[in-house]
Scaffold this active site. Structure first.
Site, PDB file in Angstrom:
ATOM      1  N   GLY A  40       0.829  -1.207   0.000  1.00  0.00           N
ATOM      2  CA  GLY A  40       0.000   0.000   0.000  1.00  0.00           C
ATOM      3  C   GLY A  40       0.860   1.252   0.000  1.00  0.00           C
ATOM      4  O   GLY A  40       0.790   2.062  -0.901  1.00  0.00           O
TER       5      GLY A  40
ATOM      6  N   LYS B 194       6.670   1.870  19.550  1.00  0.00           N
ATOM      7  CA  LYS B 194       6.374   2.946  18.603  1.00  0.00           C
ATOM      8  C   LYS B 194       6.380   2.322  17.218  1.00  0.00           C
ATOM      9  O   LYS B 194       6.042   1.145  17.088  1.00  0.00           O
ATOM     10  CB  LYS B 194       7.368   4.102  18.782  1.00  0.00           C
ATOM     11  CG  LYS B 194       7.162   4.813  20.137  1.00  0.00           C
ATOM     12  CD  LYS B 194       7.915   6.109  20.309  1.00  0.00           C
ATOM     13  CE  LYS B 194       9.311   5.879  20.776  1.00  0.00           C
ATOM     14  NZ  LYS B 194       9.897   7.086  21.419  1.00  0.00           N
TER      15      LYS B 194
ATOM     16  N   GLU C  64       8.223   3.653   8.811  1.00  0.00           N
ATOM     17  CA  GLU C  64       8.535   4.863   8.051  1.00  0.00           C
ATOM     18  C   GLU C  64       9.845   5.493   8.495  1.00  0.00           C
ATOM     19  O   GLU C  64      10.494   6.194   7.717  1.00  0.00           O
ATOM     20  CB  GLU C  64       7.361   5.853   8.153  1.00  0.00           C
ATOM     21  CG  GLU C  64       6.099   5.238   7.538  1.00  0.00           C
ATOM     22  CD  GLU C  64       4.924   6.177   7.407  1.00  0.00           C
ATOM     23  OE1 GLU C  64       4.891   7.197   8.121  1.00  0.00           O
ATOM     24  OE2 GLU C  64       4.032   5.888   6.596  1.00  0.00           O
TER      25      GLU C  64
END
Lengths: 735, 169
Positions: free
Chosen positions: A244, A691, A695
């Site tokens: 995606g 976390k 990215e």
């Protein structure tokens, strides 16, 4: 469950299952081709017809007339749908351009017709018979030309258009060492391997769509809104998603047109976007022009830092928020950022992996390298001198965790940074010029509510249901690990079901927020299930332990299967967040190291080594997390060296709109990659103390490549991608 | 329409097909063997890689009716979740995938690439075209470069292939 105080010791901290490098539980399905993706669901509904999308051949203007006669009469054709005969349609909340164009056209390859036929071959052939007369209008397609007319537009995500602290202009003017440089990043495409694809089936007024979508609830909401029907009438199912990267965050034309085609043909219809249509039909990462100014004292302390960015979009679209990280990454009392948005009539610009930070770091981390050189400082040392443990705009607001210096130092040791010759263009290995580059990695940690339902049955099986998606990130596995840890069972006793709008709404997949938030939602549901088990057994919950498939309290112990009983037990909850992300700045940090070799004669660039060191809270599964990071490093290498959507500025479209023209890294481009995760937990972030990393890995790596190329050749390229033509006439003299 | 007969994963199959049907669509849409993926339909990505008479091809670039009598192996013919082929097991062990969409093509390509090296077929990076090609990382990367993985699992895929190559060589 409201998470509004830092996490203390909880069952996850046992780390019997969580935190281990477990193989993916969906791995055998993926490796054998038996994981079902959207277009492949022959099993879900019979009698599926095929839809083929026709895209607009102009970028802007309107359709004067559209002749469907020949298409409709072609062999096997069941229906031809256009915006005109589809009935009144609304536009999705998350869509900027309409998914079905006509008579007005907003961008090239905007869908304007769907041909439905018995077979794929018939639909494709008939689609060529749709004849359209266009009235083209003049559009704007050139960011550099539109830049001066760009306006201040507040983005929906990613901070305000303008920020300021102290006196940037005054401090910059007075600074003894200054950099004022302009960088550019091109339009980029997600280019995920699985095209956007959907199968739609109506049952009366109820619609089911088997699709490929990262955000099930957004998609369901926007499908209902676009079709002007109740959300309760729409079900989206998306258990496997072939990539995606932000390109499948939204309802797109494949899903909407499949639904409209199925309505017109009165039978289920499947639609996949043909690869050459994807790039101009869907969203892309917008190009940026970025100006960075840094002023420093002679001993290398930043006194002023300013970052401005220009990007384009269709009216109603957001700016690319490329300046965000500059507000937080380095110290300095006087600072400013600004974003301006130009009106462009290219396809909609929107999120692609690390929106904002990915292109922003590509520019900022070259600027830092340039500044270090001006100061005659090692670029690692310059970064260390300007570290900050607090939000520089709001010094009372600390980072929850910030181990940037540790990442840089550990990476420096592991990579052999001390062997780097700081003088560029001086290191030779035969015909190769060799260079090392470094960059910081930085990406914010985003919190979003996320729900899940957990059931326990009389075989002791724990089933988790949430509309969370697994886009290759490893959601199935980390969710199973979370439930196994919480319920004290082994991984093979957990079943995970994802990606169905019939399940509780999750955070979905995006912004590297999926892992932390979705597992926190599962944690919350499991806490409730544990309470339900304890209550049913009459145990006093605080001292109940869930271990080895049993519930234990004092000297009593009952098997979970028995505790569940024939009727089983179920619980549903969601994680919600208080103010901890306002009190603390939550971010993830890292350091990228790259070694390149540049052919001294041809300027061919080869990556030789890559290392990322990441500090990103608890790593829930080091195996799949490492994969996220190397994948992001690979995409970052593509951004540095080859990825660029080339704009035809006259006709207004991306010319290289397939996988032959839009080059992405292949095996031969990528060397062995190393990843080190620092041992970190972040109790401010969530009960999982985790976390995201998906990215972080792309943020900064492009600049590390650029800086390595500079170190190798002495050629500073500020316009990505760094292709050999930008180096060729500036290489060092051949001996 | 035309009739075509071939063997898929050891099983004789006969189909009556629109002559425009690619081998890829014959597998996916007619035989419901959806393990072979359609990523681009233009021979640009490698997701549709299958083996025909022992050689790997992009099944999107060839019409089904051209394969009369051929012996076709797809990902489903290599192994099952319960009984993985060594290459499939190595991909799981090394996390040689993420979204999984290119994976069947990568695995078919990897199996065939090792066979090509064994058969002495040189590649673009083979230094000596007449000497037996070596099982080096650079050889494997070159031979696998027709299979794009946008998730970027290359480093892990190479580890998986190298492990299998080491075991079989």
């Amino acid at each position: 469950m409201k998470f509004d105080a830092p996490a203390t010791f909880n069952p996850i901290d046992r780390l019997k299952v969580v935190g281990r490098p477990t193989d993916r539980i969906d791995g055998p399905l993926k490796a054998t081709g038996t994981a079902p993706y959207a277009y492949e669901r022959h099993d879900v509904v019979p009698n599926q017809a095929y839809g083929y999308v026709v895209g607009s051949a102009i970028a802007k203007g309107r359709i004067a007339s559209i002749d469907l006669k020949d298409a409709a009469a072609a062999p096997g054709v069941l229906a031809v749908v256009t915006a005109q005969n589809a009935g009144k349609l609304d536009k999705g909340e998350f869509n900027v351009a309409r998914l079905f164009g006509g008579p007005d056209i907003q961008h090239y390859h905007q869908a304007i017709a769907l041909v439905v036929a018995e077979t794929f071959e018939q639909a494709r052939a008939a689609a060529q018979l749709v004849r359209v007369d266009y009235v083209p209008a003049k559009g704007a397609f050139d960011l550099a030309a539109a830049k001066d007319a760009a306006i201040k537009l507040e983005p929906s995500f990613g901070g305000p258009a303008d920020t300021a602290a102290g006196d940037f202009a005054g401090a910059f003017a007075k600074a003894p060492v200054r950099l004022d440089a302009t960088y550019s990043t091109p339009d980029q495409s997600h280019a995920m391997m699985e095209p956007h694809a959907s199968i739609a089936a109506w049952d009366g007024d109820r619609l089911t769509v088997w699709t490929s979508n990262q955000m099930i609830d957004w998609g369901t909401t926007d499908m209902a809104k676009t079709l002007r029907i109740g959300k309760e009438k729409v079900r989206l199912v998306s258990p496997y998603i072939g990539g995606g990267f932000g390109g499948k965050l939204f309802l797109r034309a494949d899903a909407l047109l499949a639904a409209l085609g199925a309505r017109a043909a009165k039978r289920p219809v499947k639609v996949a976007l043909p690869r050459p249509l994807m790039i101009n039909n869907t969203t892309h990462r917008p190009a940026t022009i970025q100006r960075i100014r840094i002023g420093a004292t002679k001993d290398g302390k930043i006194a002023a830092i300013g970052h401005e960015s220009w990007s384009g979009n269709l009216p109603g679209g957001d700016p690319e928020t490329a300046v965000g990280q500059t507000r937080l990454l380095y110290a300095g009392k006087n600072r400013m950022t600004a974003m301006r948005t130009a009106h462009l009539d290219l396809a909609e610009g929107n999120a692609m992996r690390a929106p904002g930070e990915a292109p922003g770091m590509m520019a900022l981390e070259i600027a830092i390298d340039e500044m270090a050189e001006k100061l005659n400082l090692d670029p690692i040392e310059f970064r260390i001198r300007n570290d900050t443990q607090v939000d520089p705009e709001h010094p009372q607001r600390p980072f929850s965790q910030r181990q940037l210096i540790e990442c840089l130092r550990i990476g420096s040791d592991r990579f052999g940074w001390s062997k780097r010759n700081p003088a560029p263009g001086k290191t030779r290995d035969g015909r190769w010029l060799v260079g090392l580059g470094v960059a910081a990695a930085f990406r914010n940690n985003l919190l979003a509510p996320s729900g899940a339902r957990v059931r326990l049955d009389d075989r002791g099986i724990v089933t988790v249901e949430t509309d969370m998606t697994d886009i290759g990130t490893g959601s199935y596995t980390i969710i199973a690990q979370t439930a196994a840890e919480m319920m004290g069972v082994s991984l093979d006793k957990v079943v995970v079901r994802l990606g169905d709008s019939a399940f509780p709404v999750s955070c979905g997949s995006g912004g590297q927020f999926g892992a932390n938030n979705s597992t926190s939602g599962v944690y919350a549901a499991c806490v409730k299930l544990r309470e339900a088990v304890a209550r049913k057994l009459g145990f006093n919950s605080p001292d109940v332990a869930f271990v080895d498939g049993e519930v234990r309290s004092g000297n009593r112990s009952v098997a979970l299967a028995e505790a569940a009983g024939e009727r089983g037990l179920a619980a549903e909850d969601a994680i919600e967040y208080g103010e901890l992300d306002k009190t603390y700045q939550q971010s993830t940090f890292g350091a990228h190291f790259v070694e390149v070799a540049v052919d001294a004669a041809t300027a061919e660039i080869r990556l030789r080594r890559m290392l990322a060191v990441c500090a990103a809270g608890r790593i829930l599964n080091p195996k799949s997390a490492r994969s996220q990071v190397i994948g992001a490093m690979t995409m970052g290498a593509g951004a540095a060296l080859m990825e660029e959507l080339v704009v035809d500025k006259r006709r207004g479209f991306f010319v290289n709109h397939d996988l032959a023209g839009y080059e992405v890294p292949v095996h031969a481009d990528i060397p062995h990659q190393d990843v080190i995760f620092l041992d970190e937990t972040d109790p401010i972030s969530s009960p999982m103390k985790a976390k995201g990393v998906g990215e972080l890995g792309i943020c900064g790596v492009g600049a590390a490549v650029a800086n390595a190329i500079y170190n190798a050749t002495g050629v500073r390229v500020r316009d990505y991608p760094i292709t050999l033509d930008k180096l060729l006439d500036r290489l060092p003299e051949m001996a | 329409m035309a009739k075509v007969s071939f063997v898929v994963n050891g099983e004789a199959r006969t189909l009556d097909l629109d002559t425009r049907t690619t081998l890829l669509d014959a597998l996916r849409e007619h035989l419901h063997l959806t393990g072979t993926k359609k990523g681009c339909d233009h021979g640009q990505c490698g997701a549709c890689t299958v083996m025909v008479d022992g050689r790997r091809i992009n099944s999107c670039l060839t019409l089904a009716v051209m394969h009369e009598g051929d012996d076709i192996t797809t990902i489903e013919g290599l192994g099952t979740p319960q009984k993985l082929h060594p290459m499939q097991a190595a991909f799981v062990k090394h996390d040689g995938y993420q979204c999984g969409y290119c994976t069947p093509g990568q695995i078919c390509s990897a199996v065939a690439a090792l066979d090509e090296i064994k058969a002495g077929i040189p590649s673009h990076v083979s230094a000596d075209l007449t000497a037996p090609p070596q099982l080096t990382a650079i050889e494997l990367r070159e031979r696998m470069s027709g299979n794009i993985c946008r998730c970027g699992a290359y480093s892990n895929i190479l580890d998986a292939i190298a492990e299998v190559a080491g075991r079989t060589s």
